[in-house]
Scaffold this active site. Structure first.
Site, mmCIF file in Angstrom:
data_model
loop_
_atom_site.group_PDB
_atom_site.id
_atom_site.type_symbol
_atom_site.label_atom_id
_atom_site.label_comp_id
_atom_site.label_asym_id
_atom_site.label_seq_id
_atom_site.Cartn_x
_atom_site.Cartn_y
_atom_site.Cartn_z
ATOM 1 N N ALA A 91 -10.887 -3.587 -2.989
ATOM 2 C CA ALA A 91 -10.023 -2.577 -2.367
ATOM 3 C C ALA A 91 -9.064 -2.070 -3.430
ATOM 4 O O ALA A 91 -8.529 -2.852 -4.220
ATOM 5 C CB ALA A 91 -9.252 -3.173 -1.189
ATOM 6 N N ALA A 109 -5.658 0.510 -4.066
ATOM 7 C CA ALA A 109 -4.565 1.273 -3.472
ATOM 8 C C ALA A 109 -3.808 2.001 -4.573
ATOM 9 O O ALA A 109 -4.232 2.032 -5.724
ATOM 10 C CB ALA A 109 -3.650 0.341 -2.683
ATOM 11 N N SER A 110 -2.680 2.604 -4.225
ATOM 12 C CA SER A 110 -1.954 3.430 -5.186
ATOM 13 C C SER A 110 -1.275 2.610 -6.271
ATOM 14 O O SER A 110 -1.067 3.095 -7.381
ATOM 15 C CB SER A 110 -0.905 4.271 -4.452
ATOM 16 O OG SER A 110 -0.018 3.430 -3.746
ATOM 17 N N GLN A 155 -5.151 -2.989 -7.296
ATOM 18 C CA GLN A 155 -6.418 -3.234 -6.617
ATOM 19 C C GLN A 155 -6.651 -4.742 -6.520
ATOM 20 O O GLN A 155 -6.047 -5.525 -7.247
ATOM 21 C CB GLN A 155 -7.574 -2.550 -7.330
ATOM 22 C CG GLN A 155 -7.920 -3.070 -8.697
ATOM 23 C CD GLN A 155 -9.013 -2.219 -9.359
ATOM 24 O OE1 GLN A 155 -9.169 -1.025 -9.088
ATOM 25 N NE2 GLN A 155 -9.785 -2.839 -10.250
ATOM 26 N N VAL A 156 -7.548 -5.135 -5.613
ATOM 27 C CA VAL A 156 -7.753 -6.550 -5.308
ATOM 28 C C VAL A 156 -9.192 -6.953 -5.634
ATOM 29 O O VAL A 156 -10.144 -6.231 -5.309
ATOM 30 C CB VAL A 156 -7.446 -6.839 -3.823
ATOM 31 C CG1 VAL A 156 -7.742 -8.300 -3.491
ATOM 32 C CG2 VAL A 156 -6.002 -6.503 -3.504
ATOM 33 N N LYS A 173 -4.763 -9.762 -7.294
ATOM 34 C CA LYS A 173 -4.232 -8.401 -7.234
ATOM 35 C C LYS A 173 -3.784 -7.998 -8.634
ATOM 36 O O LYS A 173 -2.969 -8.687 -9.253
ATOM 37 C CB LYS A 173 -3.058 -8.342 -6.253
ATOM 38 C CG LYS A 173 -2.518 -6.954 -5.984
ATOM 39 C CD LYS A 173 -1.465 -7.015 -4.882
ATOM 40 C CE LYS A 173 -0.964 -5.644 -4.495
ATOM 41 N NZ LYS A 173 0.028 -5.717 -3.395
ATOM 42 N N ASP A 219 4.812 -3.235 5.948
ATOM 43 C CA ASP A 219 3.561 -2.483 5.780
ATOM 44 C C ASP A 219 2.478 -3.125 6.637
ATOM 45 O O ASP A 219 1.401 -3.478 6.150
ATOM 46 C CB ASP A 219 3.169 -2.469 4.303
ATOM 47 C CG ASP A 219 2.145 -1.386 3.976
ATOM 48 O OD1 ASP A 219 1.980 -0.465 4.793
ATOM 49 O OD2 ASP A 219 1.513 -1.462 2.910
#
Length: 522
Positions: free
Chosen positions: A130, A132-133, A136-137, A155, A290
């Site tokens: 995954a 994201a901004s 990533q993971v 991460k 979040d």
């Protein structure tokens, strides 16, 4: 390096992209600043026509502009008073999905953080799962000293993300300052404070050691809760740009069919989501900010597991009391008390009438009692409340922005699990317990004890304060006993200024001298 010209060029590009995707034309015309009508007319002319939904086009525009705008869009979802109700709803659905960066870049980041190859730090490091901004993971595996191999989540921060955010934030600040100068409404909305809050949030996210600390703090706060937990941190494999945590084998909350197939009680999970958020916000003043479905899992034991603690919210005792009494006032229909809380917190200026404000709150609250539980939105009710407060000169409260945003998301998650969920009935036990504990007799006794303790600490420091005052008095007496004597450095500076004929420098220095003399002799 950010420059005024660069800021304006970046803002112009962003405006073009948003106008091209039809985002600008969807802003409520009533919210347009004076004199901006021609610009918005041009935006409509360049709008691209197409069958895509407004939310999809918004997502495409934000993704084109980069990670900073993804974060800004998510943040503005909390501010329908700034962007309009419809646009705010579309922004609520904005997902933090970005294309992944290459595996070799992630491995170089690991080497930079641990001075060891990724193959040494981890027994195995899989491809990104995954992105994201911010980061990533990856899924990895590590071997413990006893030979046990366990899975971990790794991460890794995006390359160059800090520089990108620093440049874009400069543009955001320039636009916010321009907005505040252009209209009184911009000042009331505190646009610069919004960017301040965004900047602090992003700065925290870009040091993964701080996220590790947040996970640790949240774990400590919730260790006694049987239905909520967070993954454990692997501190030996965590640095500024890399975070390693326990791998969670669970079902995401947006996989409703998977949850049902595993035999989980979806309405019960919905209640856990809502009550956990309120418990953490009220009891601890520290909450996961979040909580979208991608960050929430149900483990095989039926516990709610929250991951990705990059964005956390904090509330002081004043804000927690405000939140609890506001919610309880709506639950009990005590509009007068709900209004008084705003005045006691200093959120509404004292020159307004409590009774008038209570009347405005009643206009929001009473209609909810003629609707079914599944038609009542606590999050939207709070949004309406914040809109009404604008009529009473209540300025934006930055410390409440993350709370409002998270409540919108949490309510959406809870209702996806149980569309008939009664938000008020679910919230009432948590809110009531907090009020009884903190505003009842026990809480009053603790307040008195804290006050006595503060007075005791002040009395302990009183001799030092008296001694310090005596030393200052002695120094002033010595300095003025035989008239005021200027330091050699001061007279030399005056001489140099006069020698160069620098009249203004000389005047400034003499003004400083006169003020110093006045302060010493009075």
């Amino acid at each position: 390096m950010a420059t005024p010209l660069g800021d304006f060029l970046r803002l112009a590009r962003a405006g073009f992209v948003l106008a091209r995707e039809g985002v600008v034309s969807r802003i409520d015309p009533a919210m347009l600043p004076p004199g901006s009508e021609p610009l918005f007319a041009v935006a409509k002319l360049i709008e691209r026509r197409g069958p895509a939904s407004s939310a999809a086009r918004l997502g495409a525009a934000i993704s084109r502009l980069g990670p900073s705008y993804v974060k800004l869009g998510q943040f503005l979802a909390t501010r329908p008073d700034v962007v309009g109700a419809q646009l705010a709803r579309d922004l609520e659905t904005l997902q933090d999905r970005m294309p992944p960066f290459p595996q070799e870049v992630a491995e170089r980041t690991i080497v930079r953080n641990f001075d060891q190859p990724a193959s040494v730090v981890y027994q195995r490091l899989g491809p990104p799962l995954a992105a994201a901004s911010i980061a990533q993971v990856h899924q990895g595996e590590v071997s413990d000293p006893d030979g046990t191999v366990r899975k971990v989540a790794v991460k890794v921060l995006r390359p160059d993300v800090q520089r990108r955010f620093r440049i874009d934030l400069s543009s955001f600040y320039r636009a916010a300052r321009l907005g505040e100068r252009a209209s009184p409404e911009g000042q009331r909305l505190r646009l610069v404070a919004i960017v301040d809050t965004l900047a602090r949030s992003v700065a925290m996210e870009m040091d993964l050691r701080l996220e590790a600390a947040a996970l640790s703090e949240l774990a400590q706060n919730t260790q006694a809760e049987p239905d909520f937990r967070v993954p454990a941190v692997d501190w030996d494999r965590t640095g500024r740009e890399v975070l390693t945590t326990e791998w969670i084998d669970g079902i995401k909350l947006n996989d409703l069919e998977g949850l049902r197939a595993a035999g989980h009680d979806l309405p019960a999970i919905g209640r856990i989501v809502m009550q956990s958020f309120l418990r953490h916000a009220l009891r601890d003043g520290f909450f996961h900010a979040d909580m979208h479905p991608g960050n929430l899992f149900v483990d095989p034991d039926g516990r709610l597991v929250a991951v990705d603690c990059g964005i956390m919210g904090r509330l002081g005792l004043k804000e927690r009391r405000f939140l609890a009494e506001i919610l309880y006032g709506f639950i009990t229909r005590n509009w007068k008390r709900t209004a008084e809380v705003h005045f006691e917190a200093g959120y509404v200026p004292a020159h307004h009438s409590v009774e008038d404000f209570a009347q405005a709150i009643r206009a929001i609250g009473e209609p909810i009692y003629s609707r079914r539980a599944d038609q009542i939105s606590m999050a939207k009710l709070l949004t309406l409340l914040f809109e009404v407060t604008a009529l009473f000169d209540m300025k934006t409260r930055p410390e409440l922005l993350l709370l409002q945003k998270t409540m919108v998301v949490v309510e959406g998650v809870a209702r996806s699990l149980d569309p008939q969920l009664d938000m008020w009935k679910t919230s009432e036990p948590v809110v009531r317990n907090w009020i009884e504990r903190n505003l009842g007799p026990v809480g009053r006794i603790e307040e008195v004890a804290h006050g006595v303790s503060a007075i005791g600490r002040s009395l302990q420091s009183l001799p030092d304060l008296i001694a310090q005052g005596q030393r200052i008095a002695d120094q002033l007496d010595a300095a003025t006993r035989h008239g005021l004597t200027l330091a050699p450095e001061t007279t030399e500076a005056i001489g140099r200024a006069e020698g160069r004929g620098n009249r203004w420098m000389s005047i400034a220095l003499w003004v400083i001298v006169v003020l110093l003399a006045f302060n010493l002799l009075t």
